[in-house]
Design an enzyme around this catalytic site. Structure first.
Site, PDB file in Angstrom:
ATOM      1  N   ASP A   1       0.833  -1.206   0.000  1.00  0.00           N
ATOM      2  CA  ASP A   1       0.000   0.000   0.000  1.00  0.00           C
ATOM      3  C   ASP A   1       0.867   1.256   0.000  1.00  0.00           C
ATOM      4  OD1 ASP A   1      -2.356   1.417  -0.011  1.00  0.00           O
ATOM      5  OD2 ASP A   1      -2.638   1.346   2.159  1.00  0.00           O
TER       6      ASP A   1
ATOM      7  N   HIS B   1       2.306   3.460  -9.079  1.00  0.00           N
ATOM      8  CA  HIS B   1       2.176   2.018  -9.316  1.00  0.00           C
ATOM      9  C   HIS B   1       3.370   1.485 -10.111  1.00  0.00           C
ATOM     10  CE1 HIS B   1      -1.694   2.108  -7.504  1.00  0.00           C
ATOM     11  NE2 HIS B   1      -2.288   2.765  -8.477  1.00  0.00           N
TER      12      HIS B   1
ATOM     13  N   LEU C   1      11.252 -20.471  -4.829  1.00  0.00           N
ATOM     14  CA  LEU C   1      10.230 -19.604  -4.241  1.00  0.00           C
ATOM     15  C   LEU C   1       8.874 -19.815  -4.919  1.00  0.00           C
ATOM     16  CD1 LEU C   1       9.505 -17.061  -2.418  1.00  0.00           C
ATOM     17  CD2 LEU C   1       9.933 -15.715  -4.481  1.00  0.00           C
TER      18      LEU C   1
HETATM   19  C1  FPP Z   1      -1.988   0.175  -3.216  1.00  0.00           C
HETATM   20  O1  FPP Z   1      -1.534   1.505  -3.268  1.00  0.00           O
HETATM   21  C2  FPP Z   1      -1.444  -0.586  -4.328  1.00  0.00           C
HETATM   22  C3  FPP Z   1      -2.204  -1.172  -5.290  1.00  0.00           C
HETATM   23  C4  FPP Z   1      -3.661  -1.090  -5.310  1.00  0.00           C
HETATM   24  C5  FPP Z   1      -1.580  -1.879  -6.417  1.00  0.00           C
HETATM   25  C6  FPP Z   1      -0.362  -2.689  -6.143  1.00  0.00           C
HETATM   26  C7  FPP Z   1       0.306  -2.908  -7.438  1.00  0.00           C
HETATM   27  C8  FPP Z   1       1.636  -2.844  -7.680  1.00  0.00           C
HETATM   28  C9  FPP Z   1       2.617  -2.658  -6.614  1.00  0.00           C
HETATM   29  C10 FPP Z   1       2.202  -2.918  -9.050  1.00  0.00           C
HETATM   30  C11 FPP Z   1       1.836  -4.037  -9.926  1.00  0.00           C
HETATM   31  C12 FPP Z   1       1.982  -5.395  -9.369  1.00  0.00           C
HETATM   32  C13 FPP Z   1       2.744  -6.400  -9.895  1.00  0.00           C
HETATM   33  C14 FPP Z   1       2.603  -7.767  -9.315  1.00  0.00           C
HETATM   34  C15 FPP Z   1       3.711  -6.217 -10.968  1.00  0.00           C
HETATM   35  P1  FPP Z   1      -2.606   2.685  -3.310  1.00  0.00           P
HETATM   36  O2  FPP Z   1      -2.793   3.069  -4.729  1.00  0.00           O
HETATM   37  O3  FPP Z   1      -3.853   2.262  -2.605  1.00  0.00           O
HETATM   38  O4  FPP Z   1      -1.855   3.786  -2.519  1.00  0.00           O
HETATM   39  P2  FPP Z   1      -2.493   4.942  -1.625  1.00  0.00           P
HETATM   40  O5  FPP Z   1      -3.108   4.260  -0.425  1.00  0.00           O
HETATM   41  O6  FPP Z   1      -1.327   5.782  -1.267  1.00  0.00           O
HETATM   42  O7  FPP Z   1      -3.499   5.652  -2.486  1.00  0.00           O
END
Ligand code: FPP
Length: 231
Positions: free
Chosen positions: A8, A25, A119
């Protein structure tokens, strides 16, 4: 060690730099590459990453599209490398609502790494703990209605055998980055005895050192599974 991570903070990371959320992202996807490599190196046997939740569909459609694009690109670029590093990839969550090209790439990467014995990397895509529980319940009802005579009693083992972590152990440790102290619908069944570690670091700033510290913190604790422990 089965380590699970709620990644997150991508959006906030981008915002503090005056960038759009998608940039966050993208940076987050780079951390995925590093953390997978590091987890594999230090001998974590299973790593589960929460990449897209059943609630994430509510985000603006360009963000949803960008997230799927990132997952697809990651797989396309990394599958050969993952195979060389003996990483077995597996997706958990629903498959019926995903864009076809993403699903195709996911299945291809699962097939390509099927024989890998290092893994075990679970990527949670369109995953929600409540949704998983309902899918299991529906499968169990289906199974029971196809059996003649009395339906069998459901126990923890039969539930687990229909869950997304069938044949896998439950997470020992769940780390959430980004400062919030909640599970947000992640691993609701499987987290019953997991150690939980909430760190303020935003996911794009999370690194090997932070993971090593979290593992140290967790290894200092004894889990008693409701008993009284050894002492
Ligand atoms: C949460 O941050 C993150 C996500 C909803 C997406 C996670 C995805 C990735 C890390 C990249 C793609 C994944 C792979 C497996 C290659 P948020 O957007 O909710 O952050 P915020 O709380 O600061 O708004």
């Amino acid at each position: 060690m089965h380590l699970a991570i709620i990644m997150d903070g991508n959006g906030r990371w981008a915002k503090t730099r005056g960038l759009g959320r998608i940039k966050g992202h993208k940076e987050g996807a780079k951390r995925v590459e590093e953390i997978v490599r590091y987890a594999s190196k230090i001998g974590v046997h299973t790593l589960t990453l929460y990449a897209f939740s059943t609630e994430n569909w509510q985000r603006p459609s360009p963000e949803v599209t960008a997230l799927f694009q990132l997952i697809k690109l990651y797989l396309r670029r990394k599958v050969r490398e993952l195979k060389i590093e003996n990483v077995k990839i597996n997706f958990i969550g629903r498959r019926d609502r995903l864009p076809k090209p993403v699903l195709k790439e996911m299945i291809n990467s699962e097939n390509e790494t099927d024989k890998c014995t290092g893994l075990h990397l679970n990527v949670a895509v369109d995953y929600g703990g409540r949704d998983e529980i309902l899918r299991v319940m529906n499968d169990l009802i289906q199974e029971s209605s196809s059996l003649s005579g009395h339906p069998r009693e459901i126990d923890e083992a039969s539930f687990k055998s229909y869950s997304d972590l069938k044949n896998q152990c439950d997470p020992d440790l769940i780390i959430r980055t980004g400062g919030d102290k909640r599970l947000s619908n992640f691993m609701l069944w499987h987290a019953a005895y997991s150690e939980l570690d909430f760190v303020d670091t935003l996911w794009p700033d999370f690194n090997e050192k932070e993971l090593a510290s979290a593992l140290d913190r967790a290894s200092g604790k004894e889990r008693r599974y409701g008993g009284i422990g050894d002492s």
